[in-house]
Design a protein around this motif. Structure first.
Motif, mmCIF file in Angstrom:
data_model
loop_
_atom_site.group_PDB
_atom_site.id
_atom_site.type_symbol
_atom_site.label_atom_id
_atom_site.label_comp_id
_atom_site.label_asym_id
_atom_site.label_seq_id
_atom_site.Cartn_x
_atom_site.Cartn_y
_atom_site.Cartn_z
ATOM 1 N N GLY A 145 0.911 -1.195 0.007
ATOM 2 C CA GLY A 145 0.096 -0.002 -0.135
ATOM 3 C C GLY A 145 1.078 1.368 -0.156
ATOM 4 N N LYS A 146 2.203 1.119 0.041
ATOM 5 C CA LYS A 146 3.110 2.256 0.137
ATOM 6 C C LYS A 146 3.373 2.965 -1.315
ATOM 7 C CE LYS A 146 3.679 2.727 4.644
ATOM 8 N NZ LYS A 146 4.993 2.403 5.450
ATOM 9 N N THR A 147 3.899 3.938 -1.350
ATOM 10 C CA THR A 147 4.555 4.300 -2.609
ATOM 11 C C THR A 147 5.951 3.993 -2.987
ATOM 12 O OG1 THR A 147 2.917 6.355 -2.590
ATOM 13 C CG2 THR A 147 4.715 6.567 -4.052
ATOM 14 N N ILE A 148 6.115 3.406 -4.033
ATOM 15 C CA ILE A 148 7.554 2.845 -4.398
ATOM 16 C C ILE A 148 7.977 3.955 -5.778
ATOM 17 C CG2 ILE A 148 6.919 1.114 -6.320
ATOM 18 C CD1 ILE A 148 9.403 -0.329 -5.080
ATOM 19 N N GLY A 149 9.022 4.504 -5.597
ATOM 20 C CA GLY A 149 9.734 5.441 -6.711
ATOM 21 C C GLY A 149 10.885 4.647 -7.306
ATOM 22 N N ILE A 150 10.844 4.567 -8.520
ATOM 23 C CA ILE A 150 11.637 3.581 -9.439
ATOM 24 C C ILE A 150 12.499 4.953 -10.163
ATOM 25 C CG2 ILE A 150 12.083 1.991 -10.969
ATOM 26 C CD1 ILE A 150 10.356 0.806 -8.965
ATOM 27 N N LEU A 151 13.840 4.980 -9.925
ATOM 28 C CA LEU A 151 14.580 5.466 -10.648
ATOM 29 C C LEU A 151 15.326 4.770 -11.701
ATOM 30 C CD1 LEU A 151 16.763 7.458 -7.936
ATOM 31 C CD2 LEU A 151 14.472 8.145 -8.802
ATOM 32 N N GLY A 152 14.905 4.725 -12.928
ATOM 33 C CA GLY A 152 15.190 4.153 -14.072
ATOM 34 C C GLY A 152 14.213 3.231 -14.565
ATOM 35 N N MET A 153 13.095 3.404 -15.393
ATOM 36 C CA MET A 153 12.114 2.433 -15.566
ATOM 37 C C MET A 153 12.512 1.616 -16.668
ATOM 38 S SD MET A 153 9.442 1.169 -14.445
ATOM 39 C CE MET A 153 8.016 2.072 -13.623
ATOM 40 N N GLY A 154 13.693 1.146 -16.618
ATOM 41 C CA GLY A 154 13.954 0.069 -17.632
ATOM 42 C C GLY A 154 13.509 -1.207 -17.683
ATOM 43 N N TYR A 158 11.062 -2.040 -14.445
ATOM 44 C CA TYR A 158 9.482 -2.187 -14.569
ATOM 45 C C TYR A 158 9.331 -3.708 -13.878
ATOM 46 C CZ TYR A 158 5.458 -3.799 -17.213
ATOM 47 O OH TYR A 158 4.042 -4.056 -17.605
ATOM 48 N N ALA A 159 10.293 -4.765 -13.967
ATOM 49 C CA ALA A 159 9.796 -6.072 -13.223
ATOM 50 C C ALA A 159 9.709 -5.622 -11.646
ATOM 51 C CB ALA A 159 11.204 -6.608 -13.319
ATOM 52 N N VAL A 160 10.542 -4.717 -10.996
ATOM 53 C CA VAL A 160 10.377 -4.427 -9.791
ATOM 54 C C VAL A 160 8.777 -3.781 -9.467
ATOM 55 C CG1 VAL A 160 11.235 -2.793 -7.892
ATOM 56 C CG2 VAL A 160 12.772 -3.816 -9.524
ATOM 57 N N ALA A 161 8.598 -2.731 -10.621
ATOM 58 C CA ALA A 161 7.247 -2.309 -10.310
ATOM 59 C C ALA A 161 6.220 -3.016 -10.480
ATOM 60 C CB ALA A 161 7.199 -1.045 -11.522
ATOM 61 N N MET A 170 1.105 -1.610 -4.422
ATOM 62 C CA MET A 170 1.853 -0.320 -4.019
ATOM 63 C C MET A 170 1.339 0.717 -5.125
ATOM 64 S SD MET A 170 5.575 -1.617 -3.002
ATOM 65 C CE MET A 170 6.045 -0.202 -1.930
ATOM 66 N N ASN A 171 1.392 1.965 -4.877
ATOM 67 C CA ASN A 171 1.440 3.032 -5.787
ATOM 68 C C ASN A 171 2.819 3.317 -6.434
ATOM 69 O OD1 ASN A 171 0.547 5.418 -6.729
ATOM 70 N ND2 ASN A 171 1.397 6.743 -5.055
ATOM 71 N N VAL A 172 2.832 3.169 -7.827
ATOM 72 C CA VAL A 172 4.291 3.134 -8.618
ATOM 73 C C VAL A 172 4.467 4.420 -9.151
ATOM 74 C CG1 VAL A 172 5.699 2.268 -10.170
ATOM 75 C CG2 VAL A 172 4.253 0.736 -8.920
ATOM 76 N N ILE A 173 5.521 5.233 -8.828
ATOM 77 C CA ILE A 173 5.857 6.563 -9.575
ATOM 78 C C ILE A 173 7.275 6.116 -9.828
ATOM 79 C CG2 ILE A 173 4.472 8.150 -8.302
ATOM 80 C CD1 ILE A 173 6.725 9.098 -6.556
ATOM 81 N N TYR A 174 7.897 6.897 -10.919
ATOM 82 C CA TYR A 174 8.969 6.588 -11.544
ATOM 83 C C TYR A 174 9.589 7.878 -12.409
ATOM 84 C CZ TYR A 174 7.170 6.554 -16.569
ATOM 85 O OH TYR A 174 6.453 6.840 -17.661
ATOM 86 N N ASN A 188 -0.148 1.207 -13.716
ATOM 87 C CA ASN A 188 -0.909 2.466 -13.403
ATOM 88 C C ASN A 188 0.312 3.486 -12.522
ATOM 89 O OD1 ASN A 188 -2.938 4.216 -12.827
ATOM 90 N ND2 ASN A 188 -3.611 3.483 -10.623
ATOM 91 N N ALA A 189 1.430 3.279 -13.131
ATOM 92 C CA ALA A 189 2.649 4.134 -12.938
ATOM 93 C C ALA A 189 2.753 5.523 -13.466
ATOM 94 C CB ALA A 189 3.928 3.476 -13.333
ATOM 95 N N ARG A 190 3.043 6.356 -12.502
ATOM 96 C CA ARG A 190 3.222 7.671 -12.937
ATOM 97 C C ARG A 190 4.644 8.565 -12.902
ATOM 98 N NH1 ARG A 190 2.738 12.143 -9.305
ATOM 99 N NH2 ARG A 190 2.346 10.855 -7.721
ATOM 100 N N ARG A 191 4.798 8.956 -14.104
ATOM 101 C CA ARG A 191 6.193 9.572 -14.329
ATOM 102 C C ARG A 191 6.240 11.007 -13.620
ATOM 103 N NH1 ARG A 191 8.361 11.863 -20.034
ATOM 104 N NH2 ARG A 191 10.697 12.082 -19.252
ATOM 105 N N CYS A 192 7.465 11.002 -13.038
ATOM 106 C CA CYS A 192 7.666 12.350 -12.135
ATOM 107 C C CYS A 192 8.896 12.809 -12.451
ATOM 108 C CB CYS A 192 7.506 11.946 -10.741
ATOM 109 S SG CYS A 192 5.945 11.270 -10.115
ATOM 110 N N SER A 193 9.159 14.080 -12.124
ATOM 111 C CA SER A 193 10.721 14.541 -12.034
ATOM 112 C C SER A 193 11.144 13.821 -10.805
ATOM 113 C CB SER A 193 10.609 16.194 -11.602
ATOM 114 O OG SER A 193 10.013 16.321 -10.351
ATOM 115 N N LEU A 194 12.667 14.016 -10.780
ATOM 116 C CA LEU A 194 13.388 13.379 -9.836
ATOM 117 C C LEU A 194 13.089 13.886 -8.340
ATOM 118 C CD1 LEU A 194 15.740 11.652 -8.809
ATOM 119 C CD2 LEU A 194 17.351 13.447 -9.281
#
Ligand code: DGY
Length: 324
Positions: A145-154, A158-161, A170-174, A188-194
């Motif tokens: 249920g938490k938010t995971i922020g992936i740096l590098g959605m290769g 993607y497999a982690v997300a 979890m809520n996925v942002i990248y 349902n991942a959302r692209r964000c700034s760093l």
């Protein structure tokens, strides 16, 4: 005449035999101070090199004037200077794909271990410190249920997300150079700034490749943007992180904890301050280290090298348009 190649990492016997069928192989079981001079000597005749764990410096490149192809038994290829290889027409081959899921398993393990304090608490049990029913000082943090922020959605990101979204709700942002529609649609991942990822994520997960732009991308300033309750997970490259700044953030409560599979210097020096911190889970760069996956990587790297030496750069080549 068979081409001369240098193999600088042990690979399974059947794969070694495959190389020997088509190449004259000079083998080194890893490179160290004792055999480096012999390695450099062997490079003089090498048309191909295959292995992992050696930084191909200018010195090594100059020692290999006949080089046509380099095949790294890794997906990351920061041991090589791609521009310099390309200038010389040397094909650089790597092993994407076959290690994706295994590496994502490792990274998600770090998420769980850091949040639930698995290694720290398991150690306490072994030390006989579990003397009464546990209280809040041994509690961890939820992952689901938490938010995971992936740096590098290769591929690996993607497999982690995917694990985070489907397995842990979890809520996925990248943060990624380009948008990743598949991740957005499927997870349902959302692209964000760093900065947004750093501010919003409960788990900041680095899987960026190491480049001049990503060197020390996690530093005192970026760590300061993270939430004090957040965790930093590194399954990419150690040099993406300024380790001194990370130690400071972990000691001062700037962040809650870290799960690290990679380090600025590997093996991690035994006197590293990171090893003294209870809120750090440290692994010996085992991202892809299962029997099955390491075999698959070696096999692919052998096939890549043989293909490249035969002039086929159509698959797994980092610089396919370069010709010799
Ligand atoms: C890779 O393949 O790049 C992994 O980090 C394993 O070394």
């Amino acid at each position: 005449m068979k081409p001369n190649i240098v193999l600088y990492r042990k690979i399974p016997d059947d794969l070694f035999a495959r190389l020997q069928e088509q190449c004259q192989v000079t083998f080194f079981d890893g490179i160290n101070a004792d055999n480096r001079a012999a390695f450099i000597e062997a490079l003089a005749e090498a048309e191909g090199v295959i292995g992992t764990g050696v930084k191909f410096t200018d010195e090594l490149m100059a020692a290999a004037p006949k080089l046509k192809a380099a095949s790294t038994i890794t997906v990351g290829y920061d041991d090589f200077d791609v521009a310099k290889l390309s200038e010389r027409g040397v094909a650089l081959m790597h092993t994407p794909g076959v290690l994706t899921e295994t590496t994502a398993d490792t990274i998600f393990t770090l998420v769980l271990c850091a949040a639930r304090r698995i290694t720290e608490l398991a150690e306490k049990v072994k030390n006989g410190e579990w003397q009464s029913s546990i209280g809040p000082d041994w509690y961890g943090s939820n992952v689901h249920g938490k938010t995971i922020g992936i740096l590098g959605m290769g591929r690996i990101g993607y497999a982690v997300a995917k694990r985070a979204h489907f397995g842990f709700d979890m809520n996925v942002i990248y943060y990624n150079r380009s948008a990743k529609p598949e991740a957005e649609q499927q997870l349902n991942a959302r692209r964000c700034s760093l900065d947004e990822v750093l501010k919003e994520a409960d788990f900041v997960c680095n899987v960026l490749p190491l480049t001049p732009e990503t060197h020390h991308i996690i530093n005192r300033d970026t760590l300061a943007k993270m939430n004090p309750s957040a965790f930093f997970i590194n399954g990419g490259r150690g040099a993406s992180v300024d380790e001194a700044a990370l130690v400071e953030a972990l000691k001062s409560g700037g962040i809650q904890g870290a799960g690290l599979d990679v380090f600025e210097k590997e093996p991690l020096p035994v006197n590293s301050e990171l090893l003294t911190l209870p809120n750090v889970v440290a692994l010996p760069h085992i991202g892809s280290a299962t029997h099955e996956t390491r075999y698959a990587m070696s096999k692919l790297a052998v096939e890549n090298l043989l293909a490249a030496l035969n002039g086929d750069r159509s698959k797994n080549c980092v610089n396919p348009s370069v010709t010799q």
